[in-house]
Design a protein around this motif. Structure first.
Motif, short mmCIF file in Angstrom:
data_model
loop_
_atom_site.label_atom_id
_atom_site.label_comp_id
_atom_site.label_asym_id
_atom_site.label_seq_id
_atom_site.Cartn_x
_atom_site.Cartn_y
_atom_site.Cartn_z
N SER A 69 0.86 -1.18 0.00
CA SER A 69 0.00 0.00 0.00
C SER A 69 0.89 1.23 0.00
CB SER A 69 -0.92 0.00 1.22
OG SER A 69 -0.16 -0.06 2.40
N LEU A 70 0.44 2.28 -0.65
CA LEU A 70 1.20 3.53 -0.73
C LEU A 70 0.56 4.59 0.15
CD1 LEU A 70 1.97 3.80 -4.55
CD2 LEU A 70 3.54 3.19 -2.73
N TYR A 71 1.38 5.34 0.86
CA TYR A 71 0.92 6.43 1.70
C TYR A 71 1.66 7.69 1.29
CZ TYR A 71 -1.35 3.13 4.83
OH TYR A 71 -2.17 2.16 5.35
N GLU A 72 0.93 8.81 1.33
CA GLU A 72 1.54 10.10 1.05
C GLU A 72 1.49 10.95 2.31
OE1 GLU A 72 1.16 13.30 -2.45
OE2 GLU A 72 -0.65 13.12 -1.20
N GLY A 73 2.65 11.38 2.73
CA GLY A 73 2.74 12.28 3.88
C GLY A 73 3.02 13.68 3.41
N ARG A 74 2.20 14.63 3.85
CA ARG A 74 2.40 16.06 3.56
C ARG A 74 2.77 16.74 4.86
NH1 ARG A 74 2.21 17.92 -1.76
NH2 ARG A 74 1.00 16.43 -2.93
N PHE A 75 3.70 17.68 4.77
CA PHE A 75 4.20 18.37 5.96
C PHE A 75 3.58 19.74 6.12
CE2 PHE A 75 7.41 15.32 4.69
CZ PHE A 75 7.55 14.61 5.87
N ARG A 76 3.62 20.26 7.33
CA ARG A 76 3.07 21.59 7.64
C ARG A 76 3.82 22.68 6.90
NH1 ARG A 76 2.10 20.47 14.04
NH2 ARG A 76 0.27 19.18 13.66
N GLY A 77 5.05 22.47 6.63
CA GLY A 77 5.88 23.41 5.87
C GLY A 77 6.96 22.59 5.21
N ALA A 78 7.89 23.24 4.60
CA ALA A 78 8.98 22.50 3.98
C ALA A 78 9.80 21.82 5.07
CB ALA A 78 9.85 23.43 3.16
N CYS A 79 10.12 20.57 4.86
CA CYS A 79 10.98 19.81 5.77
C CYS A 79 12.38 19.87 5.15
CB CYS A 79 10.47 18.38 5.88
SG CYS A 79 11.37 17.39 7.08
N ALA A 80 13.05 20.98 5.40
CA ALA A 80 14.33 21.26 4.75
C ALA A 80 15.33 20.13 4.96
CB ALA A 80 14.90 22.57 5.28
N GLY A 81 15.83 19.61 3.86
CA GLY A 81 16.80 18.53 3.89
C GLY A 81 16.22 17.16 3.65
N LEU A 82 14.90 17.04 3.61
CA LEU A 82 14.28 15.73 3.43
C LEU A 82 14.66 15.10 2.10
CD1 LEU A 82 12.32 13.44 4.12
CD2 LEU A 82 10.47 14.85 3.22
N PHE A 114 3.54 15.62 10.02
CA PHE A 114 2.62 15.53 8.90
C PHE A 114 1.38 16.38 9.15
CE2 PHE A 114 4.37 11.03 8.62
CZ PHE A 114 5.20 11.30 7.55
N THR A 115 0.89 17.05 8.12
CA THR A 115 -0.45 17.64 8.19
C THR A 115 -1.45 16.59 7.74
OG1 THR A 115 -0.22 18.56 5.99
CG2 THR A 115 0.20 20.04 7.82
N SER A 116 -0.98 15.71 6.87
CA SER A 116 -1.81 14.58 6.44
C SER A 116 -0.89 13.41 6.12
CB SER A 116 -2.65 14.95 5.22
OG SER A 116 -1.81 15.19 4.10
N PHE A 117 -1.39 12.22 6.38
CA PHE A 117 -0.69 10.99 6.04
C PHE A 117 -1.77 10.04 5.58
CE2 PHE A 117 1.63 7.01 6.98
CZ PHE A 117 2.78 7.27 6.26
N THR A 118 -1.99 10.01 4.28
CA THR A 118 -3.14 9.29 3.75
C THR A 118 -2.73 8.17 2.82
OG1 THR A 118 -3.30 10.92 1.97
CG2 THR A 118 -4.68 11.28 3.88
N ARG A 119 -3.55 7.14 2.81
CA ARG A 119 -3.32 6.02 1.90
C ARG A 119 -3.75 6.44 0.51
NH1 ARG A 119 -4.65 -0.22 3.12
NH2 ARG A 119 -3.82 -1.03 1.18
#
Length: 136
Positions: A69-82, A114-119
């Motif tokens: 299964s694939l999950y997409e994590g979105r961050f509250r702001g840029a996660c500098a260096g990720l 994460f602001t969202s971590f959705t399948r």
């Protein structure tokens, strides 16, 4: 003004000013355990229901679960260096359910929540081999 009245006004003023004092804001503290730093595709990831991960940019993390299964994590702001990180640690809930992960920690110690971590929905056709077409 009597001594009792002054004392009462003093307490009233103290209570009024006390209401103006607010506790210092607490930084976002993720709930859960932080794993060890792990490289994408490492065997240790399987213990946390993760097969591998990729960061297309500093705002997005795509995680491939052991069940594909694939999950997409979105961050509250840029996660500098990720995007250039060669390892990350996950912030996991007590039950260690992949869908409940709350963020990551980069090798330099920076926490990104994460602001969202959705399948992600994947179609059965997308799971098949890309060379499905047959030519006569």
């Amino acid at each position: 003004m009597t001594n009792t009245a002054r004392c009462g006004l003093g307490w009233l003023a103290a209570l009024a000013l006390g209401g103006c004092v607010a506790p210092a804001p607490q930084p976002d503290v993720p709930a859960g355990k932080v794993t060890a730093q792990m490289r994408a595709g490492s065997a240790e990831l399987r213990a946390y229901q993760v097969m591998d991960w990729i960061a297309p940019d500093d705002r997005t993390l795509i995680v491939n679960g052991v069940d594909r299964s694939l999950y997409e994590g979105r961050f509250r702001g840029a996660c500098a260096g990720l995007r250039v990180a060669n390892s990350i640690a996950f912030i996991i809930p007590p039950a260690a359910q992949l869908s409940g992960y709350s963020g990551i920690v980069l090798p330099d110690g920076k926490k990104c929540l994460f602001t969202s971590f959705t399948r992600l929905a994947t179609s059965p056709a997308a799971a098949r081999s890309p060379s499905r077409e047959s030519r006569p």
